[in-house]
Write a protein that holds these residues in place. Structure first.
Motif, short mmCIF file in Angstrom:
data_model
loop_
_atom_site.label_atom_id
_atom_site.label_comp_id
_atom_site.label_asym_id
_atom_site.label_seq_id
_atom_site.Cartn_x
_atom_site.Cartn_y
_atom_site.Cartn_z
N ILE A 77 0.85 -1.20 0.00
CA ILE A 77 0.00 0.00 0.00
C ILE A 77 0.88 1.25 0.00
O ILE A 77 0.56 2.25 -0.66
CB ILE A 77 -0.95 0.00 1.22
CG1 ILE A 77 -1.90 -1.20 1.15
CG2 ILE A 77 -1.76 1.29 1.28
CD1 ILE A 77 -2.80 -1.35 2.37
N SER A 78 2.00 1.18 0.73
CA SER A 78 2.92 2.32 0.78
C SER A 78 3.51 2.61 -0.60
O SER A 78 3.64 3.77 -1.01
CB SER A 78 4.04 2.03 1.78
OG SER A 78 4.97 3.09 1.82
N GLN A 80 2.13 2.22 -3.34
CA GLN A 80 1.10 2.86 -4.16
C GLN A 80 0.88 4.32 -3.77
O GLN A 80 0.18 5.06 -4.45
CB GLN A 80 -0.24 2.11 -4.01
CG GLN A 80 -0.22 0.67 -4.49
CD GLN A 80 -1.50 -0.07 -4.12
OE1 GLN A 80 -2.52 0.54 -3.81
NE2 GLN A 80 -1.44 -1.39 -4.14
N ASN A 82 -0.65 5.20 -0.98
CA ASN A 82 -1.98 5.31 -0.36
C ASN A 82 -1.98 5.03 1.14
O ASN A 82 -3.05 4.98 1.75
CB ASN A 82 -2.95 4.32 -1.04
CG ASN A 82 -3.21 4.69 -2.49
OD1 ASN A 82 -3.36 5.87 -2.81
ND2 ASN A 82 -3.25 3.69 -3.36
N THR A 84 -1.91 5.65 4.91
CA THR A 84 -2.18 6.75 5.84
C THR A 84 -1.91 6.27 7.27
O THR A 84 -1.90 5.05 7.53
CB THR A 84 -3.63 7.21 5.74
OG1 THR A 84 -4.49 6.12 6.17
CG2 THR A 84 -3.99 7.60 4.30
N TYR A 107 -6.97 -1.88 -2.14
CA TYR A 107 -5.67 -1.51 -2.71
C TYR A 107 -5.02 -2.68 -3.46
O TYR A 107 -3.92 -2.54 -3.99
CB TYR A 107 -4.73 -1.03 -1.60
CG TYR A 107 -5.37 0.02 -0.72
CD1 TYR A 107 -5.43 1.34 -1.12
CD2 TYR A 107 -5.97 -0.35 0.49
CE1 TYR A 107 -6.04 2.31 -0.31
CE2 TYR A 107 -6.58 0.60 1.29
CZ TYR A 107 -6.62 1.92 0.88
OH TYR A 107 -7.24 2.87 1.67
#
Length: 721
Positions: A77-78, A80, A82, A84, A107
């Motif tokens: 996810i990091s 990408q 995205n 948080t 994701y």
């Protein structure tokens, strides 16, 4: 092991003390085996047994995999862009893999969906605007997004629908709620498929042609039976749930008090999201959970049954004949001495269609073998021609002038062993059936040593074993075999490579090397000689030596379960009690020492009370075998026929298999009888294994006999009760 994992294991398994968990994980990380820790590190673990140690080990493995998956998801996810802080916190707080996967779903790289195409066409801002629930201007807004990839307003609205539907369907919060609601309130249903009955000639699945039960109450065996019926294309299986309640929840979460034209768009999206994404995914998840739970239970049942089968009492110091029955090819006989050493073999033809001359010659030949080798026990395999062979043996026994008895032995897996490389190596000049006769006889003499040569899945004590994950089943059965072998221990001078392979700390290579070294030196006379075995290093020696016995060696302690590391303490104990090594195992060894004396000795010799008690037990009973305390096999001299059975008749039998719905008992006729779970005791029973185990000798009463269907219904509750 990472401190975080240790902490999580302590939190999850709160039934154990923190020190127990920490110590157990530390011992495991130092390459100590479970049997070794359970037997020789009791003081350190607080007396945890194999089951508890494995539970801690499994939970640590589960959390390790969970942590690894969390790191993978966070990294992906990091990458990408995205990730948080809030999402990071949610993923790190997850305690189950499913929660991590739900959070990762939006994701996750996936094939190009209609929603992805709509996003690529620039419709994402339109979706975000609609979710603010504007009161007017939907179509006017849609016109702003018409472009080369979005032909018109209708196309824009269709793309909007796909984006909203996928987003709702992937939201972890919604999936989690729907999963919990469905699990609590759903019903598992199965129906006969069109033309399904034609695929179920024996009506095996008839109970499930019109079946419905709560997900919370469905039995493990029902789950596996339904799965099998579905796989056989006989049944259609669904999970039913109140969809209106679920849609009402989604409405409350997504729309609430909002009104206006966007409400209709969002309503259509969440209904479609449930129908296409959430509902089917949750049904798959819950069906998988049911299956996983049922498989885990079935594997546990198989493991428990296998353990009790392996731990059946051996029939020591008897000359035994193994009798492998057959019609056309003749009955194969093999005779073993009291130590299991093969003595003789022969084939006789007592049954039709053998010629009359061969049938008449069978009895004299059989009686001669019994006399020449002083056979006193006969083990008859329970396969084809078993009961005819039983009648033949019973007739022969009546002609003997000395006691000879027989028993029916479950020969499941004997043919597997007979065709194996192990059997070919052991008896290269025998044919397959002759090896089977040896195996059947040895199963009576030492069930553990003989059954260990066979794939555990072939021994006939499972429940839906072909419907479970093979790797998980193999792992559990390997653990059971390891536990049984190490609890009993093995005779170092007689144990086969197959038996030694399951000893704590040994591998197939080191077991082979032990046997080769034994052949080279003749016999082991002391445990210390193990250190000379090639490739058997200090760690392997430490882990294995306590489970290896030497009978008649130079040191009586080598025939006990006392570890050599405790020999100095054992000798101090003997001195304290004013006895010598020569007194070990004799009536001179004190028993029943008071607690005060044990406490004094514990403090005096610097060992814990548990270890001290174990050492004393070893000194009192060298060569002890846990199996000697198990029920001995039922030995017979005459035949009982199915036609002899009458309702109310009282019999003794041997438990052959334990399943969720009852137990199968061998009462000496061709067909095992079933004691249904409702007839095990006068009281309600949830788990038959809590009442009886494989190998138990039980008293039963005949309820009914159906000779045509070969079914016998039994009860363990006396008629008067």
């Amino acid at each position: 092991m990472e401190p975080e994992i240790v902490e999580r294991v302590k939190q999850t398994l709160s039934q154990y003390k923190a020190r127990q968990v920490e110590t157990t994980l530390k011992l495991l990380s130092e390459n100590n085996t479970v049997p070794f820790i359970a037997r020789y590190r009791k003081e350190m673990t607080g007396n945890l047994d194999e089951v508890a140690i494995r539970e801690i080990q499994d939970e640590a493995n589960r959390i390790t995999k969970l942590q690894q998956r969390k790191r993978e998801v966070l990294n992906q996810i990091s990458e990408q862009g995205n990730l948080t802080p809030g999402l990071t916190k949610q993923i790190n707080a997850a305690t189950q893999l499913q929660q991590v996967e739900d959070l990762y779903l939006p994701y996750k790289q996936k094939r190009q969906t209609k929603a992805e195409i709509a996003k690529a066409a620039g419709l994402m801002p339109f979706a975000q605007w609609v979710l603010q629930f504007p009161t007017t201007g939907i179509e006017a807004k849609a016109k702003q997004f018409v472009n080369d990839e979005v032909a018109d307003v209708s196309a824009a609205l269709a793309g909007l629908h796909e984006i909203l539907t996928e987003a709702i369907g992937e939201r972890a919060q919604f999936r989690e709620w729907v999963r919990r609601y469905t699990a609590r309130n759903g019903q598992l249903t199965s129906r006969l498929k069109r033309n399904g009955e034609s695929l179920d000639d024996d009506h095996v699945y008839q109970l499930y042609y019109e079946f419905e039960t709560s997900l919370k109450q469905v039995s493990h065996y029902q789950t596996l039976a339904i799965n099998r019926g579905e796989k056989a294309k006989v049944l259609t299986v669904k999970i039913k749930v109140d969809e209106d309640a679920i849609l009402q929840y989604l409405n409350f979460q997504l729309i609430g008090r909002h009104h206006g034209p966007a409400v209709e768009i969002v309503t259509a999206a969440y209904k479609d999201a449930y129908k296409r994404f959430i509902g089917p995914a949750i049904e798959r998840d819950l069906r998988r959970e049911l299956t996983d739970g049922a498989q885990t239970h079935a594997i546990q049942v198989f493991g428990d049954n296998l353990y009790h089968l392996l731990m059946q009492a051996p029939l020591k110091n008897h000359v035994v004949m193994g009798f492998d029955p057959a019609y056309r090819t003749g009955c194969k006989l093999a005779i073993m001495d009291g130590n299991g050493k093969f003595l003789a073999k022969q084939v006789i033809y007592p049954h039709k269609p053998a010629p009359t001359q061969k049938r008449e010659a069978a009895m004299p030949a059989f009686l001669k073998l019994l006399t020449d080798y002083q056979v006193d026990m006969i083990a008859i395999g329970n396969g084809t021609a078993s009961r005819e062979s039983e009648q033949f043996v019973a007739d022969a026994i009546k002609q003997m002038k000395r006691p000879v008895r027989y028993t029916i032995v479950n020969e499941a897996g004997a043919s597997v062993y007979s065709a194996s490389s192990v059997a070919r190596k052991e008896f290269p000049d025998f044919n397959v059936e002759e090896r089977s006769a040896v195996s059947i006889g040895r199963r009576l003499q030492d069930p553990l040593a003989e059954l260990i040569k066979i794939d555990p899945k072939s021994v006939g004590v499972g429940q839906y074993q072909h419907d479970v994950a093979e790797s998980a089943l193999d792992e559990q059965l390997d653990r059971v075999v390891e536990t049984a072998v190490n609890q009993v221990g093995v005779d170092l001078n007689r144990a086969s490579v197959e038996l030694l392979t399951h000893i704590s700390g040994l591998t197939a290579r080191t077991a082979t090397n032990i046997v080769a070294y034994r052949d080279e030196i003749g016999t082991f006379t002391t445990r210390v000689q193990l250190k000379k075995v090639p490739r058997l290093g200090p760690k392997a020696y430490e882990q294995s030596v306590g489970f290896l016995r030497i009978i008649g060696g130079k040191n009586i302690l080598d025939n006990t379960d006392i570890h050599p590391e405790s020999y100095p303490v054992a000798k101090q104990i003997l001195n304290h009690l004013n006895v010598t090594l020569a007194d070990v195992g004799t009536s001179k060894m004190p028993t029943g020492l008071p607690a005060t004396e044990l406490a004094t000795m514990s403090q005096l010799f610097g060992v814990g009370n548990t270890t001290l008690t174990d050492i004393l037990a070893g000194l009192q009973r060298p060569g002890r075998d846990l199996r000697d305390e198990m029920p001995a096999p039922i030995l017979r001299t005459d035949v009982l026929q199915m036609a002899d059975l009458k309702p109310g008749m009282e019999l003794q039998g041997t438990v052959r298999n334990v399943v969720d719905f009852g137990v199968f008992v061998d009462i000496g006729v061709k067909q095992d009888g079933l004691v249904h779970i409702s007839h095990l005791t006068k009281h309600f029973v949830r788990n038959p294994a809590a009442v009886v185990s494989v190998g138990d000798i039980v008293t039963v009463w005949v309820l009914s006999v159906d000779e045509d269907r070969h079914r016998i219904q039994l009860s363990m509750v006396a008629p008067d009760d």
